[in-house]
Design a protein around this motif. Structure first.
Motif, PDB file in Angstrom:
ATOM      1  N   LEU A 233       0.834  -1.197   0.000  1.00 27.46           N
ATOM      2  CA  LEU A 233       0.000   0.000   0.000  1.00 27.46           C
ATOM      3  C   LEU A 233       0.873   1.253   0.000  1.00 27.46           C
ATOM      4  N   PRO A 234       0.541   2.237  -0.844  1.00 27.78           N
ATOM      5  CA  PRO A 234       1.378   3.441  -0.917  1.00 27.78           C
ATOM      6  C   PRO A 234       1.257   4.298   0.343  1.00 27.78           C
ATOM      7  N   ARG A 235       2.400   4.879   0.760  1.00 28.02           N
ATOM      8  CA  ARG A 235       2.424   5.832   1.870  1.00 28.02           C
ATOM      9  C   ARG A 235       2.424   7.225   1.258  1.00 28.02           C
ATOM     10  N   VAL A 236       1.327   7.933   1.405  1.00 28.33           N
ATOM     11  CA  VAL A 236       1.143   9.237   0.781  1.00 28.33           C
ATOM     12  C   VAL A 236       1.886  10.289   1.599  1.00 28.33           C
ATOM     13  N   LEU A 237       2.781  11.011   0.970  1.00 27.37           N
ATOM     14  CA  LEU A 237       3.600  12.048   1.611  1.00 27.37           C
ATOM     15  C   LEU A 237       4.222  11.541   2.908  1.00 27.37           C
ATOM     16  N   ASP A 238       4.727  10.326   2.856  1.00 32.86           N
ATOM     17  CA  ASP A 238       5.403   9.687   3.990  1.00 32.86           C
ATOM     18  C   ASP A 238       4.527   9.649   5.247  1.00 32.86           C
ATOM     19  N   GLY A 239       3.238   9.395   5.051  1.00 32.66           N
ATOM     20  CA  GLY A 239       2.312   9.238   6.166  1.00 32.66           C
ATOM     21  C   GLY A 239       1.480  10.464   6.476  1.00 32.66           C
ATOM     22  N   LEU A 240       1.723  11.600   5.809  1.00 34.55           N
ATOM     23  CA  LEU A 240       0.913  12.801   6.063  1.00 34.55           C
ATOM     24  C   LEU A 240      -0.440  12.732   5.374  1.00 34.55           C
ATOM     25  N   GLY A 241      -0.539  11.965   4.301  1.00 32.13           N
ATOM     26  CA  GLY A 241      -1.800  11.772   3.595  1.00 32.13           C
ATOM     27  C   GLY A 241      -2.288  10.347   3.793  1.00 32.13           C
ATOM     28  N   ILE A 242      -3.387  10.020   3.121  1.00 33.39           N
ATOM     29  CA  ILE A 242      -3.928   8.661   3.224  1.00 33.39           C
ATOM     30  C   ILE A 242      -4.254   8.124   1.836  1.00 33.39           C
ATOM     31  N   SER A 243      -4.300   6.811   1.743  1.00 31.86           N
ATOM     32  CA  SER A 243      -4.852   6.125   0.586  1.00 31.86           C
ATOM     33  C   SER A 243      -6.182   5.541   1.023  1.00 31.86           C
ATOM     34  N   ILE A 244      -7.173   5.579   0.146  1.00 30.09           N
ATOM     35  CA  ILE A 244      -8.466   4.972   0.445  1.00 30.09           C
ATOM     36  C   ILE A 244      -8.565   3.704  -0.383  1.00 30.09           C
ATOM     37  N   VAL A 245      -8.833   2.587   0.286  1.00 34.50           N
ATOM     38  CA  VAL A 245      -8.761   1.263  -0.318  1.00 34.50           C
ATOM     39  C   VAL A 245     -10.099   0.550  -0.173  1.00 34.50           C
ATOM     40  N   SER A 246     -10.558  -0.067  -1.265  1.00 33.42           N
ATOM     41  CA  SER A 246     -11.746  -0.907  -1.224  1.00 33.42           C
ATOM     42  C   SER A 246     -11.302  -2.333  -0.930  1.00 33.42           C
ATOM     43  N   THR A 247     -11.717  -2.878   0.201  1.00 35.45           N
ATOM     44  CA  THR A 247     -11.287  -4.201   0.632  1.00 35.45           C
ATOM     45  C   THR A 247     -12.498  -5.109   0.828  1.00 35.45           C
ATOM     46  N   SER A 248     -12.225  -6.344   1.212  1.00 30.66           N
ATOM     47  CA  SER A 248     -13.309  -7.269   1.534  1.00 30.66           C
ATOM     48  C   SER A 248     -13.985  -6.870   2.846  1.00 30.66           C
ATOM     49  N   GLN A 249     -13.339  -6.015   3.650  1.00 35.09           N
ATOM     50  CA  GLN A 249     -13.894  -5.524   4.905  1.00 35.09           C
ATOM     51  C   GLN A 249     -14.648  -4.207   4.728  1.00 35.09           C
TER      52      GLN A 249
END
Length: 132
Positions: A94-110
């Protein structure tokens, strides 16, 4: 007119409303868009959202968040995975956006989760967008 990519439409409306200094924006309702709005609220990028029922699909009213002097809390939103090019990542990729300052939004089975929640629950999935 039906949009072929409701997620990109939602992100574009949020981005444009944020740049224009609007307090609220309306987007078409879908389960994935509700999940994205929930993650944005939990991570502190928007104030809140509400579902609005109408005769058709319904809408989500998103209340945008600004700082005490009117500075933008939401810097930018970029679509990562598209209908023509789906991007799936494992929990370790999973990508780390701006070294943790941002977030990635992921569609998962959960459900739709932020990258932080994915790492906690040890699940991967389709990376929908990045926010900072």
């Amino acid at each position: 007119m039906a949009t072929s990519d409701p997620i990109a439409d939602m992100l574009t409306r949020i981005r444009n409303g944020n740049r224009a200094g609007m307090k609220k924006v309306n987007v078409k309702r879908s389960k994935v868009c509700l999940g994205i709005a929930r993650v944005l609220r939990e991570e502190g990028y928007i104030i809140d959202f509400a579902e609005i029922d109408d005769a058709n699909q319904g809408e989500i009213r998103i209340e945008l968040k600004y700082g005490p002097r009117g500075e933008k809390v939401l810097g930018d939103v970029q679509r990562f995975s598209r209908p023509g090019r789906r991007v799936y990542k494992g929990v370790g990729e999973l990508p780390r956006v701006l070294d943790g300052l941002g977030i990635s939004i992921v569609s998962t089975s959960q459900g739709v989760l932020s990258d932080r929640q994915c790492r906690t629950q040890k699940v991967g999935g389709e990376v929908l967008c990045t926010v900072w």
